[in-house]
Motif scaffolding. Structure first.
Motif, PDB file in Angstrom:
ATOM      1  N   ARG A   1      35.156  41.760  46.088  1.00  0.00           N
ATOM      2  CA  ARG A   1      36.520  41.555  45.609  1.00  0.00           C
ATOM      3  C   ARG A   1      36.552  41.440  44.088  1.00  0.00           C
TER       4      ARG A   1
ATOM      5  N   ASN B   1      40.529  47.532  39.275  1.00  0.00           N
ATOM      6  CA  ASN B   1      41.985  47.694  39.338  1.00  0.00           C
ATOM      7  C   ASN B   1      42.712  47.197  38.098  1.00  0.00           C
TER       8      ASN B   1
ATOM      9  N   GLU C   1      36.295  44.937  42.779  1.00  0.00           N
ATOM     10  CA  GLU C   1      37.588  45.590  42.980  1.00  0.00           C
ATOM     11  C   GLU C   1      38.617  45.113  41.961  1.00  0.00           C
TER      12      GLU C   1
END
Length: 229
Positions: A91, A98, A94
């Motif tokens: 996470r 992003n 990610e």
């Protein structure tokens, strides 16, 4: 005789808000969000922003905090601590993918934003309360995993960049240097090490799994520590 009540003057509605500004920073990317760039996107004069933010550092700090708060985090009801921490690492990766420039900005901040501190504390608490990991080890592994992910991400991002628009990526240059060293002739020990480095560098746009191997090594270390308790 009492005066008639004067009608209340209604001011012009604000054209922007702090929320508008922070949302725009995240849309532009933290690494590209200057006062001028944000003002241009919002179609206002740059001076208008200072009615809602103190300065660029304030603006970027709030954007970093919001990005972390809005991130997807794994459910805490997992079967074991290792799976939980591997999911946290994924996470975090990610999150940095992003939000352009977030990893680099976090590394430049003297103190982590409140959302990151809060999330880290929650992860530590989960390790302690659900998986019976001692507080010291829990805090150490969360810090180590976080450091490894962000440093690996920044390094890989640098490898994907170019020193000039028409030139090769830094990864391509690094690989070329390693190939030149091999062709020039090196001893077997160094040749083996160069082979490992080539695999670690991966390919342009593809980070590979070397960063995950680092996480695995950290978690192996915690497993060893827990076995000794």
């Amino acid at each position: 005789m009492a005066r008639d009540a004067q009608p209340r003057q209604v001011g012009r509605p604000a054209r922007i808000s702090r929320d508008n500004i922070i949302d725009t920073v995240l849309e532009i990317g933290i690494d590209r969000a200057t006062i001028a760039a944000v003002a241009e996107c919002l179609a206002v004069d740059p001076s208008t922003l200072y009615g809602h933010i103190k300065n660029r550092d304030d603006m970027l700090g709030e954007a970093a905090d919001r990005a972390i708060r809005q991130a997807r985090w794994p459910q805490e009801a997992m079967t074991d601590w290792r799976t939980f921490l591997e999911a946290i690492a994924d996470r975090l990766w990610e999150l940095y993918c992003n939000n352009s420039g977030l990893a680099q900005h976090l590394r430049s901040m003297p103190i982590a934003p409140p959302a990151l501190l809060s999330r880290s504390a929650q992860i530590v608490t989960t390790l302690v309360e659900l998986f019976d990991i001692p507080l010291g080890e829990a805090a150490l592994v969360v810090d180590s995993v976080g450091d490894s992910v962000i440093d690996s991400f920044i390094f890989i991002s640098q490898l994907d960049s170019k020193t000039n628009p028409d030139g090769p990526t830094m990864r391509a240059g690094a690989l070329a240097s390693l190939h030149e060293a091999m062709e020039a002739g090196v001893d077997e020990q160094l040749a083996d090490y160069i082979t490992v480095l080539e695999e670690a560098l991966g390919q342009d746009g593809v980070p590979g799994d070397y960063w995950k191997d680092k996480i695995a090594l950290i978690l192996d270390g915690l497993t060893y520590r827990l076995e000794k308790l």
